[in-house]
Design a protein around this motif. Structure first.
Motif, mmCIF file in Angstrom:
data_model
loop_
_atom_site.group_PDB
_atom_site.id
_atom_site.type_symbol
_atom_site.label_atom_id
_atom_site.label_comp_id
_atom_site.label_asym_id
_atom_site.label_seq_id
_atom_site.Cartn_x
_atom_site.Cartn_y
_atom_site.Cartn_z
ATOM 1 N N ILE A 82 13.416 -7.779 -72.490
ATOM 2 C CA ILE A 82 12.054 -7.467 -72.919
ATOM 3 C C ILE A 82 11.139 -7.299 -71.706
ATOM 4 O O ILE A 82 11.198 -8.092 -70.768
ATOM 5 C CB ILE A 82 11.494 -8.617 -73.806
ATOM 6 N N ASP A 83 10.309 -6.246 -71.739
ATOM 7 C CA ASP A 83 9.147 -6.186 -70.846
ATOM 8 C C ASP A 83 7.969 -6.684 -71.672
ATOM 9 O O ASP A 83 7.583 -6.056 -72.659
ATOM 10 C CB ASP A 83 8.910 -4.747 -70.360
ATOM 11 N N LEU A 84 7.447 -7.855 -71.301
ATOM 12 C CA LEU A 84 6.379 -8.460 -72.111
ATOM 13 C C LEU A 84 5.055 -7.693 -72.025
ATOM 14 O O LEU A 84 4.132 -7.978 -72.789
ATOM 15 C CB LEU A 84 6.155 -9.919 -71.692
ATOM 16 N N SER A 85 4.975 -6.766 -71.094
ATOM 17 C CA SER A 85 3.854 -5.828 -71.095
ATOM 18 C C SER A 85 4.408 -4.463 -71.448
ATOM 19 O O SER A 85 5.141 -3.857 -70.661
ATOM 20 C CB SER A 85 3.174 -5.774 -69.727
ATOM 21 N N GLY A 86 4.114 -3.993 -72.660
ATOM 22 C CA GLY A 86 4.545 -2.645 -73.044
ATOM 23 C C GLY A 86 3.705 -1.660 -72.260
ATOM 24 O O GLY A 86 4.056 -1.266 -71.158
ATOM 25 N N LEU A 87 2.600 -1.267 -72.849
ATOM 26 C CA LEU A 87 1.591 -0.505 -72.108
ATOM 27 C C LEU A 87 0.464 -1.425 -71.665
ATOM 28 O O LEU A 87 -0.239 -1.147 -70.705
ATOM 29 C CB LEU A 87 1.034 0.624 -72.983
ATOM 30 N N VAL B 205 4.983 -4.789 -76.465
ATOM 31 C CA VAL B 205 6.060 -5.092 -75.512
ATOM 32 C C VAL B 205 7.063 -3.939 -75.577
ATOM 33 O O VAL B 205 6.908 -3.017 -76.376
ATOM 34 C CB VAL B 205 6.772 -6.430 -75.857
ATOM 35 N N GLU B 206 8.064 -3.992 -74.740
ATOM 36 C CA GLU B 206 9.141 -3.014 -74.828
ATOM 37 C C GLU B 206 10.490 -3.729 -74.884
ATOM 38 O O GLU B 206 10.707 -4.711 -74.155
ATOM 39 C CB GLU B 206 9.134 -2.062 -73.616
ATOM 40 N N ILE B 207 11.351 -3.230 -75.772
ATOM 41 C CA ILE B 207 12.766 -3.594 -75.670
ATOM 42 C C ILE B 207 13.336 -2.712 -74.577
ATOM 43 O O ILE B 207 13.262 -1.483 -74.660
ATOM 44 C CB ILE B 207 13.537 -3.318 -76.977
ATOM 45 N N GLY C 122 10.883 -9.446 -63.414
ATOM 46 C CA GLY C 122 9.647 -8.700 -63.584
ATOM 47 C C GLY C 122 9.923 -7.216 -63.524
ATOM 48 O O GLY C 122 10.907 -6.779 -62.913
ATOM 49 N N ASN C 123 9.070 -6.443 -64.166
ATOM 50 C CA ASN C 123 9.180 -4.991 -64.078
ATOM 51 C C ASN C 123 8.932 -4.580 -62.633
ATOM 52 O O ASN C 123 7.833 -4.775 -62.105
ATOM 53 C CB ASN C 123 8.133 -4.354 -65.000
ATOM 54 N N PRO C 124 9.969 -4.055 -61.965
ATOM 55 C CA PRO C 124 9.822 -3.763 -60.536
ATOM 56 C C PRO C 124 9.136 -2.424 -60.263
ATOM 57 O O PRO C 124 8.947 -2.053 -59.106
ATOM 58 C CB PRO C 124 11.276 -3.752 -60.041
ATOM 59 N N SER D 239 -0.955 -4.647 -67.829
ATOM 60 C CA SER D 239 -0.627 -3.301 -67.355
ATOM 61 C C SER D 239 0.673 -2.921 -68.035
ATOM 62 O O SER D 239 1.124 -3.618 -68.939
ATOM 63 C CB SER D 239 -0.447 -3.286 -65.829
ATOM 64 N N ALA D 240 1.286 -1.846 -67.619
ATOM 65 C CA ALA D 240 2.553 -1.438 -68.216
ATOM 66 C C ALA D 240 3.745 -2.105 -67.529
ATOM 67 O O ALA D 240 4.886 -1.873 -67.907
ATOM 68 C CB ALA D 240 2.695 0.085 -68.151
ATOM 69 N N TYR D 241 3.483 -2.912 -66.531
ATOM 70 C CA TYR D 241 4.557 -3.474 -65.700
ATOM 71 C C TYR D 241 4.497 -4.988 -65.733
ATOM 72 O O TYR D 241 3.873 -5.618 -64.878
ATOM 73 C CB TYR D 241 4.440 -2.941 -64.277
ATOM 74 N N GLY D 242 5.138 -5.571 -66.714
ATOM 75 C CA GLY D 242 4.954 -6.995 -66.969
ATOM 76 C C GLY D 242 6.107 -7.881 -66.555
ATOM 77 O O GLY D 242 7.056 -7.441 -65.886
HETATM 78 CA CA LIG Z 1 6.116 -1.785 -69.817
#
Ligand SMILES: [Ca+2]
Ligand SMILES: [Ca+2]
Length: 236
Positions: free
Chosen positions: A80-85, A64-66, A110-112, A174-177
């Motif tokens: 948090i983005d629950l999908s890091g990479l 994930v990503e902070i 969501g990661n836009p 994906s990287a966009y979670g």
């Molecule tokens: Ca990500």
């Protein structure tokens, strides 16, 4: 039991109202639910399994990503983005009491970036996974908190043990979670039944006193009203 006199609205005047109200206690049981504590992420910081960058939370699969300044958080300055990479999963154990009811609240967006679409996550408290929670990033951008479009989601559960593990898992590989922030868990407490008492002696008339279930007769009821509740009902 001392019954407090309540002011009745005209809509309910003359009726006995016995209600069981549920409220959530104010203090959240999970720690660092807003993800504000841990390694300073700068723009953002990838966190893999076994990394300890998010205080109180463990990454259990994927990464994930902070998110720091990359997009505005729903609460505070991190989310948090629950999908890091790839699709990631985070969890935190917290104390519960078997048989008690709890509510889990969280803010979701969501990661836009990387093309718009519906982002979904699964929540799990040790029983059947609660899924999916979804957010459509169409027309959303990371420019401002408002354009991120953070929305609050919630679900309730009954604890079965002294510890419950709350897990959030991205369903987007994906990287966009899905984006997550402001996780709150509160115990739901049922208040004891509350009896509504007459506020006007008119409510005692035409057998109205019987409806309250605590008076012997109309006179008792009127006496209660005229003494502002000091002459207590005989049968309470
Ligand atoms: Ca990500
Ligand atoms: Ca936050």
């Amino acid at each position: 039991m001392k019954i407090k006199k309540l002011i009745l609205t005209s809509a309910v005047a003359g009726m006995v109202l016995v209600s069981v109200t549920t409220v959530a206690l104010a203090a959240s049981i999970v720690q660092n639910g807003s993800f504000e504590y841990g390694t300073e992420p700068g723009l953002y910081l990838q966190v893999d399994t076994e990394d300890t960058d998010i205080v109180n939370w463990e990454v259990v699969s994927g990464n994930v990503e902070i998110i720091g300044t990359y997009w505005p958080a729903s609460e505070g300055s991190r989310s948090i983005d629950l999908s890091g990479l790839v699709a990631g999963s985070i969890r935190q154990p917290f104390p519960t009491e078997a048989g008690k009811n709890y509510i889990v609240k969280f803010d979701m967006a969501g990661n836009p970036e990387g093309g718009s679409g519906i982002k979904t996550l699964t929540a799990d408290v040790g029983g059947d996974p609660i899924s999916p929670f979804s957010f459509d990033t169409t027309n959303h951008t990371k420019n401002t908190k408002e354009t991120m479009g953070w929305e609050t989601r919630n679900f309730e559960f009954t604890a079965t043990a002294g510890t419950t593990v709350l897990t959030f898992t991205s369903n987007v590989d994906s990287a966009y979670g899905p984006a997550l922030d402001n996780v709150i868990v509160e115990e739901i407490v049922s208040l004891p039944p509350q009896t509504v008492m007459p506020a006007d002696k008119e409510e005692c008339k035409k057998d109205g006193w019987e409806e309250f279930g605590v008076f012997n007769n109309q006179g008792d009821c009127v006496s209660y009203v005229e003494t502002d509740g000091q002459n207590e009902p005989a049968n309470q």
